[in-house]
Design a protein around this motif. Structure first.
Motif, PDB file in Angstrom:
ATOM      1  N   ILE A 190      46.565 124.465   9.575  1.00 42.52           N
ATOM      2  CA  ILE A 190      47.884 123.706   9.542  1.00 42.52           C
ATOM      3  C   ILE A 190      49.009 124.812   9.964  1.00 42.52           C
ATOM      4  CG2 ILE A 190      49.771 122.661   8.654  1.00 42.52           C
ATOM      5  CD1 ILE A 190      47.626 121.120   6.673  1.00 42.52           C
ATOM      6  N   ALA A 191      49.637 124.523  10.973  1.00 41.53           N
ATOM      7  CA  ALA A 191      50.827 125.473  11.446  1.00 41.53           C
ATOM      8  C   ALA A 191      52.276 125.202  11.056  1.00 41.53           C
ATOM      9  CB  ALA A 191      50.823 125.771  12.901  1.00 41.53           C
ATOM     10  N   GLU A 192      52.315 123.614  10.753  1.00 41.91           N
ATOM     11  CA  GLU A 192      53.757 123.012  10.660  1.00 41.91           C
ATOM     12  C   GLU A 192      53.403 121.671  10.299  1.00 41.91           C
ATOM     13  OE1 GLU A 192      58.082 122.317  12.251  1.00 41.91           O
ATOM     14  OE2 GLU A 192      56.390 123.381  13.716  1.00 41.91           O
ATOM     15  N   VAL A 193      54.266 121.133   9.182  1.00 42.68           N
ATOM     16  CA  VAL A 193      54.183 120.047   8.654  1.00 42.68           C
ATOM     17  C   VAL A 193      55.530 119.228   8.622  1.00 42.68           C
ATOM     18  CG1 VAL A 193      53.592 118.486   6.415  1.00 42.68           C
ATOM     19  CG2 VAL A 193      52.371 120.681   7.026  1.00 42.68           C
ATOM     20  N   TYR A 194      55.640 117.824   8.839  1.00 41.27           N
ATOM     21  CA  TYR A 194      56.623 117.129   9.010  1.00 41.27           C
ATOM     22  C   TYR A 194      56.349 115.784   8.187  1.00 41.27           C
ATOM     23  CZ  TYR A 194      61.286 115.188  10.489  1.00 41.27           C
ATOM     24  OH  TYR A 194      62.476 114.945  10.591  1.00 41.27           O
ATOM     25  N   VAL A 195      56.997 115.235   7.058  1.00 45.37           N
ATOM     26  CA  VAL A 195      56.911 114.051   6.255  1.00 45.37           C
ATOM     27  C   VAL A 195      58.159 113.386   6.260  1.00 45.37           C
ATOM     28  CG1 VAL A 195      56.158 113.260   4.109  1.00 45.37           C
ATOM     29  CG2 VAL A 195      55.052 115.389   5.094  1.00 45.37           C
ATOM     30  N   ILE A 196      58.168 112.042   6.564  1.00 51.37           N
ATOM     31  CA  ILE A 196      59.473 111.397   6.665  1.00 51.37           C
ATOM     32  C   ILE A 196      59.147 110.003   5.489  1.00 51.37           C
ATOM     33  CG2 ILE A 196      58.832 110.118   8.844  1.00 51.37           C
ATOM     34  CD1 ILE A 196      61.878 110.312   9.498  1.00 51.37           C
ATOM     35  N   ALA A 197      60.175 109.313   5.136  1.00 54.10           N
ATOM     36  CA  ALA A 197      60.117 108.298   4.219  1.00 54.10           C
ATOM     37  C   ALA A 197      61.647 107.698   4.351  1.00 54.10           C
ATOM     38  CB  ALA A 197      59.807 108.596   2.827  1.00 54.10           C
ATOM     39  N   ASP A 198      61.798 106.468   4.051  1.00 55.26           N
ATOM     40  CA  ASP A 198      62.928 105.846   4.013  1.00 55.26           C
ATOM     41  C   ASP A 198      63.334 105.801   2.489  1.00 55.26           C
ATOM     42  OD1 ASP A 198      65.320 104.125   4.553  1.00 55.26           O
ATOM     43  OD2 ASP A 198      64.297 102.300   4.508  1.00 55.26           O
ATOM     44  N   CYS A 199      64.195 106.738   2.247  1.00 55.60           N
ATOM     45  CA  CYS A 199      64.451 107.267   0.923  1.00 55.60           C
ATOM     46  C   CYS A 199      65.896 107.977   0.998  1.00 55.60           C
ATOM     47  CB  CYS A 199      63.610 107.864   0.141  1.00 55.60           C
ATOM     48  SG  CYS A 199      62.859 109.222   1.002  1.00 55.60           S
ATOM     49  N   PRO A 200      66.698 108.124  -0.112  1.00 58.02           N
ATOM     50  CA  PRO A 200      68.060 108.482  -0.261  1.00 58.02           C
ATOM     51  C   PRO A 200      68.049 110.162   0.056  1.00 58.02           C
ATOM     52  CG  PRO A 200      67.570 107.202  -2.273  1.00 58.02           C
ATOM     53  CD  PRO A 200      66.324 107.476  -1.428  1.00 58.02           C
ATOM     54  N   ALA A 201      66.935 110.806  -0.347  1.00 58.71           N
ATOM     55  CA  ALA A 201      66.781 112.359  -0.287  1.00 58.71           C
ATOM     56  C   ALA A 201      65.338 112.458   0.393  1.00 58.71           C
ATOM     57  CB  ALA A 201      67.153 112.897  -1.435  1.00 58.71           C
ATOM     58  N   PRO A 202      65.306 113.453   0.905  1.00 61.89           N
ATOM     59  CA  PRO A 202      63.932 113.890   1.644  1.00 61.89           C
ATOM     60  C   PRO A 202      62.890 113.992   0.187  1.00 61.89           C
ATOM     61  CG  PRO A 202      65.376 115.352   2.591  1.00 61.89           C
ATOM     62  CD  PRO A 202      66.314 114.415   1.522  1.00 61.89           C
ATOM     63  N   VAL A 203      61.911 113.331   0.494  1.00 57.31           N
ATOM     64  CA  VAL A 203      60.829 112.934  -0.535  1.00 57.31           C
ATOM     65  C   VAL A 203      59.572 114.105  -0.259  1.00 57.31           C
ATOM     66  CG1 VAL A 203      59.450 111.463   0.847  1.00 57.31           C
ATOM     67  CG2 VAL A 203      59.243 111.451  -1.540  1.00 57.31           C
ATOM     68  N   PRO A 204      59.208 114.743  -1.493  1.00 57.35           N
ATOM     69  CA  PRO A 204      58.309 116.020  -1.291  1.00 57.35           C
ATOM     70  C   PRO A 204      56.977 115.323  -1.500  1.00 57.35           C
ATOM     71  CG  PRO A 204      59.471 115.805  -3.487  1.00 57.35           C
ATOM     72  CD  PRO A 204      60.011 114.862  -2.884  1.00 57.35           C
ATOM     73  N   PRO A 205      55.986 115.856  -0.981  1.00 52.90           N
ATOM     74  CA  PRO A 205      54.595 115.427  -1.300  1.00 52.90           C
ATOM     75  C   PRO A 205      54.225 115.353  -2.878  1.00 52.90           C
ATOM     76  CG  PRO A 205      54.520 117.285   0.369  1.00 52.90           C
ATOM     77  CD  PRO A 205      56.056 117.468  -0.194  1.00 52.90           C
ATOM     78  N   CYS A 206      53.337 114.596  -3.105  1.00 57.99           N
ATOM     79  CA  CYS A 206      52.697 114.491  -4.408  1.00 57.99           C
ATOM     80  C   CYS A 206      52.074 116.011  -4.768  1.00 57.99           C
ATOM     81  CB  CYS A 206      51.898 113.397  -4.802  1.00 57.99           C
ATOM     82  SG  CYS A 206      50.292 113.564  -3.939  1.00 57.99           S
ATOM     83  N   GLY A 207      51.727 116.113  -6.269  1.00 54.47           N
ATOM     84  CA  GLY A 207      50.787 117.316  -6.523  1.00 54.47           C
ATOM     85  C   GLY A 207      49.644 117.461  -5.669  1.00 54.47           C
ATOM     86  N   GLY A 208      49.111 116.385  -5.602  1.00 53.83           N
ATOM     87  CA  GLY A 208      47.743 116.394  -4.902  1.00 53.83           C
ATOM     88  C   GLY A 208      47.672 116.747  -3.413  1.00 53.83           C
ATOM     89  N   CYS A 209      48.641 116.264  -2.937  1.00 55.70           N
ATOM     90  CA  CYS A 209      48.994 116.486  -1.457  1.00 55.70           C
ATOM     91  C   CYS A 209      49.514 117.800  -1.026  1.00 55.70           C
ATOM     92  CB  CYS A 209      49.810 115.808  -0.727  1.00 55.70           C
ATOM     93  SG  CYS A 209      49.116 113.883  -0.507  1.00 55.70           S
ATOM     94  N   ARG A 210      50.025 118.503  -2.183  1.00 56.96           N
ATOM     95  CA  ARG A 210      50.526 120.021  -2.031  1.00 56.96           C
ATOM     96  C   ARG A 210      49.343 120.899  -2.037  1.00 56.96           C
ATOM     97  NH1 ARG A 210      56.211 120.553  -5.250  1.00 56.96           N
ATOM     98  NH2 ARG A 210      57.105 118.210  -4.774  1.00 56.96           N
ATOM     99  N   GLN A 211      48.437 120.512  -2.977  1.00 54.70           N
ATOM    100  CA  GLN A 211      47.105 121.312  -2.968  1.00 54.70           C
ATOM    101  C   GLN A 211      46.389 121.216  -1.665  1.00 54.70           C
ATOM    102  OE1 GLN A 211      46.053 123.466  -5.738  1.00 54.70           O
ATOM    103  NE2 GLN A 211      44.628 124.037  -3.966  1.00 54.70           N
ATOM    104  N   LYS A 212      46.467 119.790  -1.129  1.00 51.83           N
ATOM    105  CA  LYS A 212      45.575 119.668   0.021  1.00 51.83           C
ATOM    106  C   LYS A 212      46.241 120.496   1.197  1.00 51.83           C
ATOM    107  CE  LYS A 212      44.066 115.173  -1.127  1.00 51.83           C
ATOM    108  NZ  LYS A 212      44.420 114.846  -2.264  1.00 51.83           N
ATOM    109  N   LEU A 213      47.567 120.543   1.219  1.00 51.01           N
ATOM    110  CA  LEU A 213      48.533 121.249   2.200  1.00 51.01           C
ATOM    111  C   LEU A 213      47.966 122.691   2.010  1.00 51.01           C
ATOM    112  CD1 LEU A 213      51.811 119.665   2.124  1.00 51.01           C
ATOM    113  CD2 LEU A 213      49.964 119.500   4.092  1.00 51.01           C
TER     114      LEU A 213
END
Length: 130
Positions: A67-90
């Motif tokens: 992976i060279a770059e990541v972009y994550v988007i959701a409909d929420c009041p503030a940018p949402v971080p990846p869950c712990g499992g996805c952080r490890q996957k990244l």
């Protein structure tokens, strides 16, 4: 297509009948290819798949593993971080300094790195017994 556009577009395909919380993720590889994923829930909640995991699976299915770059988007009041499992996957497929942009539908963005999301990540080096 930009990572932002890819993540926004795939987010619309999210299957979220339980949480109603759509997330889209797009990753770019060093080759320039873009791979996208959305969250997919099921009745055995929370046994679904996160958007980041879906994008990584698409990347690996296409024969790439970095992976060279990541972009994550959701409909929420503030940018949402990846869950712990996805952080490890990244962290499995991205170097620590890889840029991760977390965004909302209304245009807020927070830029960070893989290592800032998961300091002290478990790596293959931890399994080296030599």
């Amino acid at each position: 297509m930009s990572l932002s556009d890819a993540a926004r577009a795939v987010r619309e395909n999210a299957y979220v009948p339980y949480s109603k919380f759509k997330v889209g993720a797009a990753i770019r590889t060093p080759s320039g290819a873009t791979h996208a994923g959305c969250n997919v829930e099921n009745a055995a909640y929370p046994e679904g798949t996160c958007a980041e995991a879906g994008a990584i699976a698409a990347m690996v299915a296409a024969g790439e593993t970095e992976i060279a770059e990541v972009y994550v988007i959701a409909d929420c009041p503030a940018p949402v971080p990846p869950c712990g499992g996805c952080r490890q996957k990244l962290a499995e497929f991205a170097k620590g300094d890889v840029r991760v942009t977390l965004a909302t539908l209304d245009g807020q963005e927070f830029v960070t790195t893989v290592s800032d999301l998961l300091p002290g990540a478990f790596t293959p080096d931890h399994m080296d017994r030599t």
